[in-house]
Structure formats: C-alpha cells, structure tokens
Design a protein around this motif. Structure first.
Motif, PDB file in Angstrom:
ATOM      1  N   ILE A 381     -10.592  29.879  25.936  1.00 11.56           N
ATOM      2  CA  ILE A 381     -10.417  31.235  25.395  1.00 11.56           C
ATOM      3  C   ILE A 381     -10.555  31.122  23.876  1.00 11.56           C
ATOM      4  CG2 ILE A 381      -8.929  33.271  25.256  1.00 11.56           C
ATOM      5  CD1 ILE A 381      -7.368  32.237  27.619  1.00 11.56           C
ATOM      6  N   PRO A 382     -11.496  31.851  23.273  1.00 11.17           N
ATOM      7  CA  PRO A 382     -11.648  31.762  21.811  1.00 11.17           C
ATOM      8  C   PRO A 382     -10.328  32.068  21.097  1.00 11.17           C
ATOM      9  CG  PRO A 382     -13.459  32.972  22.786  1.00 11.17           C
ATOM     10  CD  PRO A 382     -12.471  32.735  23.885  1.00 11.17           C
ATOM     11  N   LEU A 414      -3.325  21.156  29.319  1.00  8.93           N
ATOM     12  CA  LEU A 414      -3.872  21.583  28.036  1.00  8.93           C
ATOM     13  C   LEU A 414      -4.657  20.448  27.388  1.00  8.93           C
ATOM     14  CD1 LEU A 414      -3.614  24.181  26.390  1.00  8.93           C
ATOM     15  CD2 LEU A 414      -1.610  23.204  25.280  1.00  8.93           C
ATOM     16  N   PHE A 415      -5.821  20.770  26.825  1.00 13.07           N
ATOM     17  CA  PHE A 415      -6.614  19.771  26.098  1.00 13.07           C
ATOM     18  C   PHE A 415      -6.729  20.222  24.640  1.00 13.07           C
ATOM     19  CE2 PHE A 415      -8.582  20.072  30.432  1.00 13.07           C
ATOM     20  CZ  PHE A 415      -8.006  18.920  30.924  1.00 13.07           C
ATOM     21  N   SER A 420     -16.471  26.295  22.124  1.00 10.63           N
ATOM     22  CA  SER A 420     -16.873  26.501  23.520  1.00 10.63           C
ATOM     23  C   SER A 420     -18.115  27.383  23.670  1.00 10.63           C
ATOM     24  CB  SER A 420     -15.730  27.149  24.292  1.00 10.63           C
ATOM     25  OG  SER A 420     -15.544  28.465  23.830  1.00 10.63           O
ATOM     26  N   ARG A 421     -18.461  28.101  22.607  1.00 11.23           N
ATOM     27  CA  ARG A 421     -19.597  29.018  22.742  1.00 11.23           C
ATOM     28  C   ARG A 421     -20.885  28.282  22.393  1.00 11.23           C
ATOM     29  NH1 ARG A 421     -19.391  33.228  24.974  1.00 11.23           N
ATOM     30  NH2 ARG A 421     -21.225  34.541  24.918  1.00 11.23           N
ATOM     31  N   CYS A 422     -21.799  28.237  23.333  1.00 11.60           N
ATOM     32  CA  CYS A 422     -23.044  27.500  23.098  1.00 11.60           C
ATOM     33  C   CYS A 422     -24.141  28.491  22.689  1.00 11.60           C
ATOM     34  CB  CYS A 422     -23.435  26.759  24.365  1.00 11.60           C
ATOM     35  SG  CYS A 422     -24.885  25.768  24.131  1.00 11.60           S
ATOM     36  N   ARG A 423     -24.843  28.157  21.624  1.00 13.04           N
ATOM     37  CA  ARG A 423     -25.931  29.018  21.157  1.00 13.04           C
ATOM     38  C   ARG A 423     -27.202  28.172  21.133  1.00 13.04           C
ATOM     39  NH1 ARG A 423     -26.507  33.717  17.816  1.00 13.04           N
ATOM     40  NH2 ARG A 423     -28.172  33.430  16.299  1.00 13.04           N
ATOM     41  N   ILE A 424     -28.214  28.655  21.854  1.00 11.18           N
ATOM     42  CA  ILE A 424     -29.461  27.895  21.936  1.00 11.18           C
ATOM     43  C   ILE A 424     -30.569  28.713  21.290  1.00 11.18           C
ATOM     44  CG2 ILE A 424     -31.157  26.910  23.526  1.00 11.18           C
ATOM     45  CD1 ILE A 424     -28.970  26.277  25.426  1.00 11.18           C
ATOM     46  N   PHE A 503      -9.129  27.653  22.697  1.00 11.08           N
ATOM     47  CA  PHE A 503      -8.138  26.891  23.460  1.00 11.08           C
ATOM     48  C   PHE A 503      -8.865  26.377  24.691  1.00 11.08           C
ATOM     49  CE2 PHE A 503      -5.196  30.024  21.405  1.00 11.08           C
ATOM     50  CZ  PHE A 503      -4.519  29.086  20.642  1.00 11.08           C
ATOM     51  N   PHE A 504      -8.599  25.142  25.053  1.00 13.75           N
ATOM     52  CA  PHE A 504      -9.315  24.522  26.164  1.00 13.75           C
ATOM     53  C   PHE A 504      -8.290  23.946  27.131  1.00 13.75           C
ATOM     54  CE2 PHE A 504     -11.970  20.611  27.422  1.00 13.75           C
ATOM     55  CZ  PHE A 504     -12.542  21.274  28.485  1.00 13.75           C
ATOM     56  N   PHE A 505      -8.400  24.298  28.395  1.00 13.88           N
ATOM     57  CA  PHE A 505      -7.379  23.856  29.359  1.00 13.88           C
ATOM     58  C   PHE A 505      -7.961  23.859  30.764  1.00 13.88           C
ATOM     59  CE2 PHE A 505      -7.099  28.340  28.370  1.00 13.88           C
ATOM     60  CZ  PHE A 505      -7.207  28.933  29.615  1.00 13.88           C
ATOM     61  N   ARG A 506      -7.205  23.277  31.668  1.00 11.28           N
ATOM     62  CA  ARG A 506      -7.566  23.347  33.089  1.00 11.28           C
ATOM     63  C   ARG A 506      -6.456  24.116  33.783  1.00 11.28           C
ATOM     64  NH1 ARG A 506     -10.359  20.658  37.044  1.00 11.28           N
ATOM     65  NH2 ARG A 506     -11.375  19.278  35.565  1.00 11.28           N
ATOM     66  N   ALA A 507      -6.822  25.177  34.531  1.00 11.95           N
ATOM     67  CA  ALA A 507      -5.796  26.009  35.183  1.00 11.95           C
ATOM     68  C   ALA A 507      -6.277  26.422  36.565  1.00 11.95           C
ATOM     69  CB  ALA A 507      -5.525  27.245  34.337  1.00 11.95           C
TER      70      ALA A 507
END
Ligand SMILES: Nc1ncnc2c1ncn2[C@@H]1O[C@H](COP(=O)(O)OP(=O)(O)OP(=O)(O)O)[C@@H](O)[C@H]1O
Length: 641
Positions: A381-382, A414-415, A420-424, A503-507
């Motif tokens: 989540i940004p 929680l990591f 997280s947003r990829c721009r190509i 924020f980066f996590f596994r849920a």
C-alpha cells in the motif's frame, strides 16, 4: 569440557534427545550452553569465566553481573535492571568473548543511538573487538569481531543488511541495550522496536535475549520482559551504587569524618594534597554556610510568597495540556482502524477458486477445518496514500501494522517498505515493442495476456502495481525486478523503474467478517490502552510535581488538567464545532480531525501550517478531554450530513 554426555546436542538441556528438542541453538553453541547451564545451577562461575573476567581487566564481579553472565552463557534470556555505572556492559561483553572463543559465533547488541554505540566500542576492553553496522563495515573487518552493534532500524529495515548477515557466523545471543526503549519508544516513535525480537527470532534464529536497562520501572520491566519472552523470574536487579561512586553527607559537628570520607575521593582525584585543599574549602563554606543558610531561608520565604502570589493569578497545568497534545497526535478511532484493516486484508479469490476446484473435481476432498484456504498474499500500500487516507503519520501507521503482526494468530507478516509501483517506458512502436519484449519476459507476457483489447502500452508507458502482479503470478516479489530487467537494454531498449514507497507485507485475503471485526477490536483496544496508559503516566507525573509544590509551600494550586465535562457547556462546544464545519464546507472532517484542530494538533490532512493560522478554532478547546470532544464532533458531523 568433560561434562554432560547425557545432554541434548541441540539445546544442551537434559530430559530429551536432540530429535525431540523444543528448539534451541544446535551444535557446539548448544553444547556450550549445556555446560554453562550446569555451572549456573551450581551457583558459582567456573574457572573459565573467572579467567575471561581477568582477561577483560577485572578482578571480581559486581552485584548481578555473575548471575546475568552465567544465564546468558546457559542460553537463558534475562532482563538486567541495574543502576547506571554498575557495569551492565560486562554482562554482554564476557559472554560474547567466551562464545566467540569457543564457537566463533558473534553477539548482537542493539542500541538506540549511534553515539551510544560509539561509546560502547571505545570503552571495550582490549581483548574484545566490536563493529557498528552504521560504520563502513567491510566483510573482513566484521569477520574478526566478537560483537556487532546495530540500531533496531538497520536490523528490521534494510534488505542489504539481511544479505550481509547471510555470510555471518552464527549469532550466540542478542543484547538489547537500553531495553526500556522497547516499551517506551516503540509506539509511534520508533516502531522498529516492536519488531526486533520477532525479526531476530524468525530471520536470524536468535533464542537467547539479554535486556539491559537502568531506568525501567516495575511496569516497564514487566512489559519489556514480556516482549523479549523472558519469564518474570529471570529478571536481575540490584539496588545500590557502584563502589567508585560515593555519596556522603557530613555535618559540622563531625568535621574529622569529612576528612576520612574525603580519602575515598582517592578513586577520582589521585592527589591527597588536593583532597585536603577541598576539605579546607568545605570547612570554610561550612562555617559560612550557617550564616548563608539563615539568610537564604528568609530570602526564599519572601521569594516563594511572591511566586505563590503570581501562581494564584496564573493558570496552572498548561504544560500538562501541551504534553497531552503530543499523546493525542497519534490517536486513532474505530473508523480509522477499520479502513486500515480493510486495506490490509483486502479479499482475495482463493475461496472462489477453491470452491470451483471442489465443483470440478470428482473426489470432493474435505479441507481440514482449522486450516486456511488462502496461503497469504504479498501486498503493498503506497505510504503517502495511506497517510492521507487515514490522516495519520507514517510512524503511527507502522506501529499499527507492527501490532497486527504481533497478533497471536499471525494474520500478517511485515517486511521493510519498498517501491512497489513499476513504470515501464517503451520506445518506438509501443504495442509492437511491448510484444517483442514480452517474449523474453514472463511478467510482461502475463500483463499482455490480461489485456485482450491490446491497448496496453500504446501511450508508450506502462504503470502497474508490481507486488500485485508478482502475487497474481504466484511469485515472490523479490523475483520480479530481476525478471523485468531482462528485456531492459538487451534488445528493445525498454526502461523499467520502481517508484512510490509502500508498506510491504504478506496478509491473508480470506478472513471472514467475524475475524475482521475481532481484528478491528484488537487493534483499536491496543491503541486505546496505549493512549490511556500514556495519559495516566503524564497525569501521575503532573500530580507528583503538584503534590511536592503543595507540601513545600502549603499552597493548593488550581488544577486545570482535565476540565470537568459540564453539561451546561456542551451546547457551547457543539456550537463551536458547527462553526468550524461551516467555515470549511469543502473539507471532509472526521470527529478526530475536529478534536485535533481544537487541541492544536496538526495532521497530514489538516496541517498546522494551514489550520494553525485560523485562531478562531486552533487550540481553542485545549482543556477539554480529547475523546469526548471527538465524540461530540462526530455527532455534529453526522447531523450536518
Ligand atoms: N566487575 C567490575 N569490576 C570493576 N569495574 C567494573 C566492573 N564491571 C564494570 N566495571 C567498570 O564500571 C564502569 C561502568 O561500567 P558500564 O559502562 O558497563 O556501566 P553501565 O551499567 O553499562 O552504565 P550505563 O547505564 O551508564 O551504560 C566502567 O568503567 C567499567 O570498566
């Protein structure tokens, strides 16, 4: 060591074999602990420990040291509460020395400040070598060290540190210097403190913790011990002050005693001559002091009469109100918690897919009742977006996420935050270039397959949530950036960049309504509990100061701390709230946001630099109780819709 052939090879304990070991350090480290465990029960340090003490430059132990050292050497987690200067550092230095000597393992010391780490390194006995993770540490340097000092943030945060750690020797134990920070600093200030034990246990396999503190109250010590998984009986505390710190009071009638006491200055000032000089001065000031103190007594009486007179007219308790504001800065309400839970545990399709699989399969297999169908998803989540949505600072959100991670049912892992947003960027004929690139790049192929219209990439840019993409491909996110780099620069000149810290996590995504509700309750009550205990602590501090003031000067000051909720005033307060709502008709206020403005607390969506300018509302209702004000404001907001 010639002892303990009947010990478990993993943990060094008795009564079970290694295959049934409940899980402690294995190999030589465990064996070593078993050996010291026996000695610890025998209540005297073995010759080897005494020899190590001498190597480190000391002849004997101070109170509490031997016990703490033997416990750490036996692999038992321990909390040491000793006054400052009593020699707490030796409690980790000596075990670190012995562990390294026997098993080549390293000991971690987690310290809150860089300056404290530097102090520790510079004060180390010459037989020990330590390095700080904040310094430019090279692998060869760190290889020779017995102790590694690092901050909680570098431990839980950076992925590079974890990589660095992979080549490290085994960790003997982890010492938390200034352990009270776990209880007092973790919430909203340094949330990393909430995660260090979990990270140390799960990522680095640490089982033995040593907490060191000089300033923990009984409640804080209990809290810290609980956090470190230390049973209450494993606390070590010793009263008193070290021998090299002498405090004595001598009255005029026993002047010679002053002289003999002064000889104990020897430890500080080696010159005896100097001591007698000091004694002479004390004698002079002692005689002069009699006259002086009589004068001061009269003077002080006049002075405090004047102060009392002033205080009678000045409102008291303003400091209390100011400090209270800082506690409410991070307050949350149920709605905020609910929004966060909804975002974190957004529903996934696992249940649906599982249902379809069940329908299609001929043999309907019973899914075990207590297992989850969803195995958890990596999500992001940004940060900025969430800060604005919840109107909460990043640290406060991080704290809430840490609390969720500490939930006994482990719904969330929680990591460290990442982009997280990829721009190509796709050059030339975009769609064709994209198709060309997708041949050598599974993630791009996956994206294209999800776009039947073929419009993807026509603008020359492609933006997507990289964590969601890797999750839907069944990959771990860390594989994705490497895969996306394949087409870059090689054949098609595609440029890939990652943006937006998240924020980066596994849920889990299959939580039912009852579980989501209970999580909201859990988080809300933890946040409320914390706020109440901080307010209680502040209030009792304030009372203590006030009581002393009264006792000394016999003055019953006014208490402005918490204004009683007077029924008659309620209508006036409601009118103030309505005025604020009318003054900013376009703002989407919450009850909490209104209460913050009336208390003069800035927030991400209602910053003080804008709302602080409007003196009609800013800090206007500071003495009112925050939660009640927030409740009234919520009622008024609902009524105005
Ligand atoms: N067993 C001992 N015998 C003699 N001196 C000791 C012993 N243990 C520690 N000291 C000395 O006591 C002093 C204070 O030790 P240390 O810095 O470890 O205290 P501390 O409890 O960690 O203090 P703080 O709370 O300020 O960090 C140091 O100079 C140290 O060398």
């Amino acid at each position: 060591f010639g002892a303990g052939s009947d010990l478990c090879f993993r943990c060094g304990g008795k009564g079970h074999w290694a295959s049934e070991c409940p899980g402690e350090a294995g190999g030589f480290l465990g064996f070593l602990r078993g050996f010291f465990g026996i000695k610890q029960r025998e209540k005297h340090p073995p010759e080897e420990v005494l020899e190590a003490l001498r190597i480190l430059g000391y002849n004997s132990f101070r109170p509490g040291q031997a016990e703490a050292i033997m416990r750490v050497l036996s692999g038992i987690s321990t909390l040491v509460v000793l006054p400052t200067g009593m020699g707490k550092s030796l409690c980790y230095q000596l075990p670190a020395f012995l562990y390294h000597r026997h098993s080549g393992s390293i000991s971690l010391v987690i310290s809150p400040l860089v300056s404290l780490m530097d102090d520790q390194v510079s004060g180390l006995p010459s037989a020990l070598k330590a390095v700080c993770i904040h310094s430019n540490l090279s692998q060869s340097q760190s290889g020779k060290a017995q102790i590694l000092l690092l901050s909680p943030e570098s431990l839980v945060g950076s992925g590079s540190f974890s990589r660095f750690f992979r080549d490290f020797p085994p960790v003997a134990f982890a010492c938390l210097d200034e352990a009270h920070c776990v209880s007092q600093w973790s919430h909203n200030f340094r949330p990393a403190y909430l995660r260090i034990c979990k990270v140390l246990r799960e990522r680095f396999g640490v089982r033995c913790f040593l907490g060191l503190t000089a300033t923990a109250t009984a409640a804080t010590a209990r809290d810290v011990a609980q956090h470190l998984g230390i049973p209450p009986e494993n606390g070590i505390g010793a009263a008193g002050i070290p021998e090299n710190l002498r405090l004595s009071v001598s009255v005029d009638s026993d002047r010679d005693q002053v002289g003999s006491d002064l000889r104990s200055f020897q430890g500080i000032s080696n010159s005896g001559k100097k001591n007698w000089k000091i004694l002479g001065k004390i004698r002079f000031w002692g005689e002069f002091g009699g006259i002086w103190s009589k004068f001061m007594e009269k003077f002080l009486k006049c002075w405090f009469f004047f102060i009392n007179f002033l205080f009678f007219f000045l409102p008291q308790g303003q400091d209390l109100l100011e400090l209270r504001r800082h506690i409410h800065e991070n307050s949350v309400d149920f709605l905020t918690v609910k929004i966060l839970i909804q975002r974190v545990f957004a529903p996934c399709k696992c249940l649906e897919i599982h249902g379809k699989n069940q329908e299609n399969s001929k043999e309907i297999s019973e899914f075990p009742k207590n297992s989850r169908i969803c195995r958890g998803h990596e999500r992001s989540i940004p940060i900025q977006e969430l800060v604005e949505t919840l109107d909460l600072r990043e640290e406060a959100i991080q704290t809430l996420l840490c609390l969720l991670e500490l939930h006994p049912e482990k719904f969330l892992e929680l990591f460290p935050p990442l982009r997280s947003r990829c721009r190509i960027r796709i050059p030339g004929n975009s769609a064709a270039a994209l198709r060309e690139a997708a041949r050598g790049c599974p993630p791009l192929g996956f994206l294209l397959a999800q776009d039947p219209s073929g419009s993807l990439g026509i603008s020359g840019f492609l933006e997507f949530d990289a964590v969601a993409l890797s999750d839907s491909m069944g990959w771990e996110f860390r594989r994705l950036p490497i895969q996306l780099q394949i087409p870059a620069g090689k054949s098609c000149g595609i440029q890939v960049e990652f943006q937006e810290f998240s924020f980066f996590f596994r849920a889990y995504g299959d939580l039912d309504g009852r579980e989501l509700d209970s999580l909201c309750q859990f988080l809300n009550s933890r946040a409320l509990e914390r706020e109440k205990s901080e307010l209680r602590r502040l209030r009792s501090c304030f009372r203590a100061f006030q009581r002393n003031f009264r006792e000394i000067w016999g003055f019953w000051g006014w208490e402005f701390g918490i204004l009683l909720w007077l029924k008659d005033e309620e209508e006036e307060i409601r009118a103030e709230i309505r005025k604020l709502l009318a003054a900013f008709p376009d703002e989407e206020f919450t009850g909490r946001a209104v209460a913050r403005i009336f208390h003069g607390i800035g927030s991400p969506r209602f910053p003080s630099r804008i709302f602080g300018r409007d003196r009609r509302f800013w800090r206007r209702l500071l003495p009112l109780e925050f939660r009640s004000l927030s409740r009234l404001a919520s009622q008024e907001i609902l009524a105005s819709r």
